[in-house]
Design a protein around this motif. Structure first.
Motif, mmCIF file in Angstrom:
data_model
loop_
_atom_site.group_PDB
_atom_site.id
_atom_site.type_symbol
_atom_site.label_atom_id
_atom_site.label_comp_id
_atom_site.label_asym_id
_atom_site.label_seq_id
_atom_site.Cartn_x
_atom_site.Cartn_y
_atom_site.Cartn_z
ATOM 1 N N VAL A 62 -12.696 -9.252 -0.592
ATOM 2 C CA VAL A 62 -11.389 -9.000 -1.088
ATOM 3 C C VAL A 62 -10.619 -10.299 -0.953
ATOM 4 N N ALA B 248 -3.973 -15.613 -2.870
ATOM 5 C CA ALA B 248 -4.817 -15.844 -4.078
ATOM 6 C C ALA B 248 -4.231 -16.805 -4.932
ATOM 7 N N GLU C 156 -4.453 -18.513 -8.829
ATOM 8 C CA GLU C 156 -5.001 -18.681 -10.234
ATOM 9 C C GLU C 156 -4.378 -19.623 -11.014
ATOM 10 N N VAL D 104 -6.640 -4.964 -1.756
ATOM 11 C CA VAL D 104 -7.324 -5.049 -2.877
ATOM 12 C C VAL D 104 -6.592 -4.775 -4.152
ATOM 13 N N LEU D 105 -5.743 -3.740 -3.956
ATOM 14 C CA LEU D 105 -4.952 -3.330 -5.118
ATOM 15 C C LEU D 105 -4.087 -4.325 -5.562
ATOM 16 N N VAL E 163 -4.179 -7.878 -4.625
ATOM 17 C CA VAL E 163 -4.650 -9.184 -5.220
ATOM 18 C C VAL E 163 -5.543 -8.845 -6.659
ATOM 19 N N GLY E 164 -5.949 -7.708 -6.833
ATOM 20 C CA GLY E 164 -6.336 -7.283 -8.109
ATOM 21 C C GLY E 164 -5.303 -7.327 -9.178
ATOM 22 N N ALA E 165 -4.217 -6.740 -9.002
ATOM 23 C CA ALA E 165 -2.976 -6.512 -9.746
ATOM 24 C C ALA E 165 -2.375 -8.002 -10.018
ATOM 25 N N ARG F 146 -4.169 -10.992 -9.979
ATOM 26 C CA ARG F 146 -5.182 -11.746 -10.910
ATOM 27 C C ARG F 146 -4.481 -11.266 -12.443
ATOM 28 N N GLU F 147 -4.632 -9.913 -12.658
ATOM 29 C CA GLU F 147 -4.385 -9.578 -14.080
ATOM 30 C C GLU F 147 -2.923 -9.994 -14.462
ATOM 31 N N ALA G 187 2.215 -1.102 -8.819
ATOM 32 C CA ALA G 187 0.760 -0.892 -8.344
ATOM 33 C C ALA G 187 1.213 -0.357 -7.039
ATOM 34 N N ASP H 17 -0.021 3.621 -5.724
ATOM 35 C CA ASP H 17 -1.001 3.759 -4.601
ATOM 36 C C ASP H 17 0.011 4.746 -3.466
#
Length: 395
Positions: free
Chosen positions: A114, A146, A148, A173-174, A176-178, A180-181, A199, A203
């Protein structure tokens, strides 16, 4: 040293039995030895301790003690029974410990999946991170970070999801993934934050009852950018971020090239969007300042409650400066008198060679402040600009 306790108890039983009259029997150390072995030794050690305790009790009853025969037999049976029970307890403890170790390793793997550790350098920045759980056994929490490198500069995210356990991990998880995109696609920090908001709102539909209304996260988003080389980053509608004037001469003249170089070095800025999170700390030349938001904003996931302006504040980020992002596990850490830890105050008049040393010093200092006690998880993210001519990155 605790592993020597069973042997010490057996030795104590022998000494006491020889030191007391023959009609006095001391069996308590022999009874305690197998139980201590069950707690501190393995199965083999527990079995050997039980055999030694039972054998010593039987031998003393037969060859040394002169008390009642029935009492001696009862005492021997008691020690043998306790030894057998100790072996059973030890077996159960070993199985439970094995399962717990397996669960911890899985939790640690999940945590690293994660929150993978960012590289030591992202773009032109040195980066360091730390994650400290409130309990050493707990490897998963709701704090996240995070970093980037994007077409719009280096973008950072640090936040704290409400709650603990699997729901918090799912939200981490939701987010951090959102991030990065969105960091690659959105031209502005408010755009990135809006993606994170959506996001969390999506959820929330899977949750029931009060949990659906409490699915939110505080967060701070940071963009480190050179305005002269990056596309503009306009504020959200209605926001008016204060942008400091870049140091340097406006006109030409002799030495204009050197002045332009100095201006380019100094004009790198931090764009900060704070969504209800503790303010970051900027350290430079022994001074520490909180980067408080101009306009407070609601945490991520709470935009249904009210329309909150997304104020992007800009701050100069000179060469050699360092930025510390942290969760409330740091700022709400208390000493025995109940005083909160003050990051800016504690770090003022201090300098650190790199972000790694900064975070190491923070962890030592907060442990000294709290006396080693921790009530909440703590995530730390530090970045630094290398001073001109600094070659430490290659060292």
């Amino acid at each position: 040293m605790a592993r020597w306790l069973p042997a010490a108890l057996c030795a104590l039983g022998v000494v006491l039995d020889f030191a007391t009259p023959r009609d006095v029997s001391v069996s308590a150390p022999f009874a305690a030895a197998p139980l201590a072995a069950a707690a501190f030794l393995g199965l083999r050690g527990t079995v050997l301790t039980g055999i030694l305790s039972s054998g010593a009790t039987i031998l003393f009853s037969v060859f040394h003690d002169s008390g009642n025969v029935l009492e001696a037999e009862a005492r021997s049976i008691t020690i043998v029974t306790v030894s057998v029970l100790a072996v059973g307890v030890n077996y159960v403890l070993l199985r439970s410990g094995s399962r717990l170790a397996s669960a911890r390793s899985i939790a640690e793997a999940v945590q690293y999946a994660v929150l993978p550790t960012p590289p030591s350098h992202v773009g032109a920045l040195s980066v360091a991170t730390r994650y400290r759980a409130a309990q050493a056994e707990a490897r998963i929490g709701g704090d996240f970070y995070a970093a980037e490198e994007t077409p719009y500069g280096v973008r950072l995210l640090l936040g704290d999801v409400r709650g603990k356990g699997l729901d918090a991990v799912a939200a981490v998880v939701l987010l951090v993934g959102a991030f990065r995109e969105a960091a690659e696609r959105e031209a502005t920090l408010p755009g990135v934050a809006a993606r994170l908001d959506r996001a969390l709102q999506r959820d929330a539909h899977r949750l029931q009852g009060a949990a659906r209304l409490e699915d939110f996260s505080t967060a701070v988003l940071v963009e480190v950018v050179d305005p002269s080389t990056q596309p503009p980053n306009p504020p959200a509608p209605g926001a008016s971020p204060t942008t400091p004037e870049a140091p340097g001469a406006a006109g030409g003249g002799q030495g204009s090239a050197a002045a332009e170089n100095r201006a380019a070095e100094e004009q790198v800025v931090l764009r900060v969007l704070n969504r209800g999170h503790p303010a970051p700390v900027l350290l430079h030349r022994g001074r520490a300042a909180l980067l408080e938001p101009t306009t407070p904003a609601l945490p991520l996931g709470m935009t249904d409650l009210a329309v909150s302006p997304q104020q992007v504040d800009e701050f100069a980020f000179p060469p050699g400066a360092q930025l510390l992002l942290y969760t409330d596990g740091l700022s709400e850490a208390r000493n025995p008198e109940g005083d909160f830890y003050q990051p800016a105050e504690r770090l003022s008049r201090a300098s650190f060679a790199d972000p790694e040393k900064l975070l190491a010093a923070v962890l030592v200092d907060v442990a000294a402040h709290t006396g080693g006690r921790s009530a909440d998880d703590m995530a730390l993210l530090a970045v630094a600009r290398d001073a001109p001519g600094d070659t430490s990155r290659d060292a």
